[in-house]
Write a protein that holds these residues in place. Structure first.
Motif: not given
Length: 1170
Positions: A198-201, A215-217, A242-247, A314-316
């Motif tokens: 979740s996004r909560f932590p 991205v999650t979908s 930032s988005l890529a790191k988050y996911v 899984f690569l970024v």
């Protein structure tokens, strides 16, 4: 690897239903559809929890709709809203019955919500529940058709029992609660229960909710039959990284092999071999070991292709800017199906233009473009950084609105501007807004420049410009030494730059140094500030780089304004052609202190070189030695890497012989000769890395202030002069991969300030590690110890002269990687290295952890990667907090690893033994033939003598091993696997289904354990098809649930697959539980489920059963096993998915947690990974 969502998708005993939903909502529409249930549904959906809600208002027909029945079976959780009129609906009651059946047979989690009703009214069917059941009973009694009447009676009985059962479950009571507070609590509990990331932590990425969902979908819904690439597009600073790191942080735990490679384009642009560095990092991370160092992009690409073709990854890849970069990282041979690759770039056409998309292995491709933030989100970001709140302070509303309008939704601009205006008054804000409006530069540069302008001192501004122009990606300590020699104060200055987000630092694990990093937009802003000094006359600027350096030097227009200049001819456009620099092109740059001329051909007298140089970097220097007329008295750092030089300094390895030679030549004594040497009194850093023609290095007596000596990759280096012992200020020595350097200068052991010694790949195999100081003392008792380092040769015993590795007492970090060192190369005692914290022994043929490691009083980190002859690692010191073991062999010899459970251990389980192996506190494997009889008796295992002598072929991580029948112990569970069609006769309670439900019987003796046995076979077993002789079965997952106590354990066996030659396979296990976890009267279910989502190789359960083991009053033979840390009944926090639910998988214990995954990301705190 099995995780909860996979297990949740397992079928019930009769059929298989895809778990399409996270939650099924059971409710009475009349009571709550437009109130509580509507709010709950929205909260669940907003939290990315897939929820089924029936949208029909009117019930039609008596039986439950098929779609409702399917939805219940396809859900992981059922939430039952028990309201006033719930029992009045036969559909609701039918839903309730089916939900409770799924709870028993499929381990579905049930959350009853008592919505303004009392649990006792539900249990006893009082008040509205009594009225409803009375109406149903009357309808039953009025029925004239006896078949229907009997059906009604059967339903009534089920409904009444279901109401009693659901009222006894732990639920949520809405009475006296704020509904939104209750809803939040329910949502969070489901997150924990289902292990939904979740996004909560994590901190919210303001304004990026839609992008996160997209991205999650994509990550969850992309094809498992092909590789999938997502390209995240947007201008610089829009939040792509930032988005890529988050996911990545949220979902990386779902992949066994993953990595995040950051800042690729700048790394490639700033360094000529930057792409090689990126490729090496990728290879090292996805192969779980250090790759062989190579020097050609195509070789690394081939290595990457081989790795990614063989396993799901899984690569970024962050900030790709050219096809060369993409082709080097993606290759052309395709990825393993199900692999996910995220690419961030500013170039929309890049991804699908790469070579991979022109082959038969073309992956699926998706694009996501980041847009500017809305006005509301922009204000939230600005206010968060400026005021630490979501709204502007009173009086700041107007200025905040103006700044939001100016930034036009650019996240980085808002962040940096907000931080630069933090704690400033309104007048200051208005002044900066006026200044912004007058700027003609790009909006981003203008915004970033405000942060620069907020620096209070000229020193900090000059420091920032120096780093932006010359030192991004460079060693922080080296940079500090250079800049302090340029009269720049760095201690507070760097702290100020970090505080304002203008610069940051990261650990470079390859070089083992801390390096500066800077966002590309910030760096461009800093360089723009320099260009503004003279927009049209670059020679009048303070700093020059790139093509402008080339033009200024070519036209010989340098001036005294220039403080620093860098030029790498390999980075110039090809049309510039060959360029030969005349030294007099620098003659007018009297104040030049920083000079980098990489791969530049230079002609002329070096008398014309600037006299004020502090940093001189000349990679690829063409001459064979340093010019004698090059004045270097002010030089602090000299970097001649990749050069052709064949000599450096005056070399004297054998002082007596040198002394006689000098006497013969000059007729003078040695002392007078040495007095005339030119001293480089300021030099602190000397880097001669990759000078392949350099056979020896000497003359250290002329370098009294030398702090860092870097000779990495000097493949022709034979000797380093003993005069190094006179460099009393040395703190860092790097001799890595000088593979002809068979011995180190013994005087190194006398140095008192060396913190880091790196001697990887130096072919020291015949050497012995010694305490040089103690050796000298022992051999000079009663003698005058005031001797020069050149005397060390005479004081070391003759039998040790050519095979010693002298170590300074001051060492903090020591790397002896790949030196062919055996266990015997090390002494028994290392206690004299009382400062040592890090020891790297990778790629050495040691057979056991050297005993001397236990004597290191402060050791914190030990690495034993690819020590393939390693047989045991036992009792490392308690100060150790990180132990890394990777075995790179198809036939591992490692059999015993024992350590304090507080030590954080990283070990690759892939090649570890499938038989006769013990990993302290986690797993022990031994042949059943050698297990003590009293232990088998304590397990209740009798009549198993027929297993002695039998053999079995097992598989783990694609490695096959044949061995005797083994007994496995992990998590408090003993087990054995063997081929047999019948269960032992002492398995009393039996079931022909893949599950068994039972109540623990009462007994005068204490229950000590539970035996569970299942007989497995192949779903394809058919003699007519010839599939009975030899096939492979995937071991199932076993789920034990104590329904009474709401406790569940999901057990994934250490062994993954087994070769079966006798049609049937028996898995026998003995489970130990903690106090009060299993007691008489408890209702328990045990479920056997497939371990993978595909069906190839999955086992079918022919029969299963349980028996109980009780205390017989004898001495406990299992005390040793009960002392382990990660066992049922002890601290399983690390394995806890949610309250009362544990996932017992050895890979989970060994997998680095989210905090490790985040160690290289400085924008997020630790996240939620099991």
């Amino acid at each position: 690897m099995v995780i909860l969502h996979e297990i949740s998708e397992i079928s019930s005993s009769s059929s298989t239903h895809l778990r399409r939903y996270d939650v099924f909502l059971s409710f009475r529409g009349l009571d709550t559809r437009n109130s509580f249930t509507a709010y709950l549904y929205k909260a669940l959906v907003d939290a990315n929890i897939t929820t089924f809600l029936d949208d029909e208002e009117i019930e039609t027909g008596e039986d439950l709709k098929p779609e409702l029945e399917s939805a219940i079976k396809a859900s992981r959780v059922s939430v039952i809203v028990l309201s006033k009129n719930y029992a009045a609906s036969t559909w609701c009651l039918d839903e309730l019955v089916l939900i409770l059946e799924q709870r028993k047979t499929s381990n579905q989690f049930v959350v009853p919500i008592f919505y303004h009703v009392e649990p006792t009214h539900v249990r006893k069917q009082e008040n509205s529940f009594k009225d409803a059941m009375t109406k149903h009973r009357k309808k039953m009694e009025d029925e004239t058709d006896m078949n229907k009447k009997n059906q009604w009676a059967h339903k009534m009985d089920k409904w009444e029992k279901a109401l009693v059962e659901v009222s006894s479950l732990k639920g949520k009571d809405a009475n006296g609660r704020l509904e939104m507070e209750l809803i939040d609590e329910i949502v969070m509990d489901i997150f924990r229960r289902l292990h939904i990331s979740s996004r909560f932590p994590l901190p919210e990425l303001i304004g990026m909710d839609d992008s996160i969902k997209f991205v999650t979908s994509w990550l969850k819904g992309a094809s498992s039959h092909t590789a999938n690439i997502l390209t995240i597009l947007g201008v610089g600073g829009m939040g792509k990284t930032s988005l890529a790191k988050y996911v990545y942080v949220l979902h990386s735990h779902e992949f066994e092999t993953k990595t995040f490679i950051e800042d690729i384009n700048r790394r490639c642009v700033e360094k000529s071999n930057g792409l090689l560095d990126v490729q090496k990092e990728l290879c090292d991370n996805i192969s779980k070991r250090n790759s062989v160092e190579v020097h050609h992009v195509s070789i690394y690409t081939s290595m990457i292709e081989t790795i990614v073709a063989g396993k799901r990854v899984f690569l970024v890849f962050d900030d790709i800017d050219s096809l060369d970069q993409l082709d080097a990282l993606l290759g052309r041979k395709g990825f393993h199906p199900g692999s996910k690759i995220i690419i961030t770039t500013k170039n929309a056409s890049l991804t699908q233009s790469c070579t991979l998309f022109k082959t038969n292995f073309k992956p699926t491709h998706t694009e996501h473009v980041l847009k500017s933030l809305s006005k509301t989100d922009s204000q939230n970001i600005l206010c968060f950084h400026a005021f630490m709140s979501s709204d502007p302070k009173v009086g700041y509303e107007e200025v905040s609105e103006k700044l939001v309008k100016y930034c036009d939704g650019h996240p980085m601009a808002l962040q940096i501007l907000g931080r630069s205006l933090h704690n400033r008054d309104v007048t200051y804000w208005e002044g900066h807004i006026d200044k912004l409006m007058k700027e003609n530069d790009s909006p981003i540069n203008s915004v970033l420049k405000l942060s620069f302008d907020s620096l209070s001192s000229e020193n900090d501004k000059e420091l920032f410009k120096h780093i932006a122009c010359f030192f991004v990606g460079m060693d922080k300590d080296v940079t500090i030494s250079i800049l302090e020699a340029c009269d720049i104060e760095t201690r507070s200055g760097i702290a100020n730059l970090i505080d304002r987000c203008l610069v940051s630092v990261r650990w470079n694990k390859t070089l083992m140094v801390i390096e500066f990093i800077m966002h590309q937009l910030v760096q461009e802003m800093g360089r723009f500030m320099v260009r503004k000094e003279s927009l049209y006359k670059p020679w009048e600027r303070s700093r020059l780089w790139g093509p402008e350096s080339f033009r200024v030097l070519k036209q010989k227009k340098g001036t005294e304004n220039v403080l620093g200049l860098t030029l790498d001819t390999r980075m110039l456009e090809k049309e510039n052609g060959s360029f030969e620099l005349k030294t007099d092109a620098l003659s007018n740059m009297d104040n030049l202190m920083l000079l980098q001329l990489n791969y530049v051909k230079i002609n002329g007298s070096y008398d014309n070189f600037p006299k004020e140089l502090r940093w001189l970097c000349m990679h690829g220097f063409p001459l064979k030695s340093l010019p004698s007329d090059l004045l270097m008295e002010n030089l602090v750092a000299l970097d001649m890497s990749y050069s052709n030089i064949e000599s450096f300094g005056i070399y004297y390895s054998y002082p007596q012989r040198l002394y006689k030679t000098l006497q013969h030549w000059t007729g003078l004594c040695l002392g007078l000769c040495l007095k005339d040497k030119i001293l480089l009194i300021a030099l602190k850093i000397l880097n001669l890395s990759f000078c392949g023609q350099l056979p020896r290095v000497g003359g250290f007596d002329r370098l009294p202030k030398l702090e860092r000596l870097i000779l990495r990759g000097c493949v022709g280096l034979l000797e380093v002069c003993e005069s190094i012992g006179q460099c009393s200020e040395l703190v860092y020595i790097d001799f890595r991969y000088c593979n002809k350097l068979e011995k180190l200068p013994r005087s190194i052991g006398m140095l008192t300030k060396v913190k880091t010694l790196l001697v990887d790949g130096c072919n020291l195999g015949e050497s012995r590690v010694i305490n040089s100081t103690e050796n000298l003392k022992d051999n000079n008792k009663g003698k005058n110890m005031e001797m020069s380092s050149s005397s060390v040769v005479k004081t070391i015993p003759s039998d040790l002269k050519f095979f010693t590795i002298p170590l300074p007492k001051s060492l903090v970090r020591l790397s002896l990687i790949n030196n062919n060192l055996s266990t015997e190369s090390f002494p028994m005692d290392f206690s004299w290295l009382f400062m040592l914290k890090e020891l790297y022994l990778d790629f050495n043929p040691i057979e056991a952890m050297p005993s001397c490691v236990r004597t290191l009083p402060r050791i914190e980190r030990l690495s034993l990667v690819a020590c393939n002859k390693l047989t045991s690692v036992e009792d490392p010191p308690l100060t150790l907090n990180f132990l890394q073991i990777y075995i790179d062999s198809d036939k591992p010899m490692l059999r015993r690893v024992l350590f304090n459970p507080q030590i954080r251990v990283i070990i690759n389980w892939n090649p570890l033994a499938s038989s006769s192996f013990e990993y302290g506190g986690l797993i022990k494997i031994q042949p059943i033939a050698v297990v003590e009889e009293n232990i088998l008796h304590a397990l209740g295992w009798t009549e198993l003598d027929f297993l002695i002598g039998r053999r079995l072929v097992v598989h783990r991580f694609h490695r096959r091993e044949e061995s005797e029948i083994q007994v496995y112990y992990e998590f408090g569970i003993f087990s054995t696997i063997y081929e047999e069609e019948e269960m032992p006769n002492w398995i009393t309670d039996r079931s022909t289904e893949p599950s068994i439900v039972f109540t623990i019987p009462s007994s005068p003796n204490n229950l000590t354990g539970l035996n569970f046995c299942c007989v497995l076979t192949s779903p394809c077993l058919d003699e007519s098809l010839g599939l009975v002789d030899d096939f492979i079965l995937i071991l199932p997952v076993i789920i034990v649930t104590n329904i009474t106590k709401n406790l569940s354990w999901i057990y994934k066996h250490y062994i993954e697959r087994v070769n079966v030659t006798r049609k049937f396979l028996t898995l026998l296990s003995h489970w130990k539980f903690g106090m009060n976890e299993m007691e008489a009267g408890d209702n328990v279910t045990i479920l056997v489920v497939d371990s993978l989502d595909d069906t190839v190789g999955n086992a079918v359960t022919k029969e299963c059963g349980v028996s109980f083991v009780y205390d017989n009053g004898e001495e406990d033979a299992l005390n040793y096993y009960k002392s382990w840390k990660y066992i049922i009944g002890k601290d399983l926090t690390r394995l806890q998915l949610t309250t009362g639910l544990y996932y017992l998988n050895i890979n989970q214990v060994m997998q680095p947690d989210a905090e490790c995954a985040l160690q290289n990301f400085n924008i997020f705190p630790s996240g939620g990974q099991v």
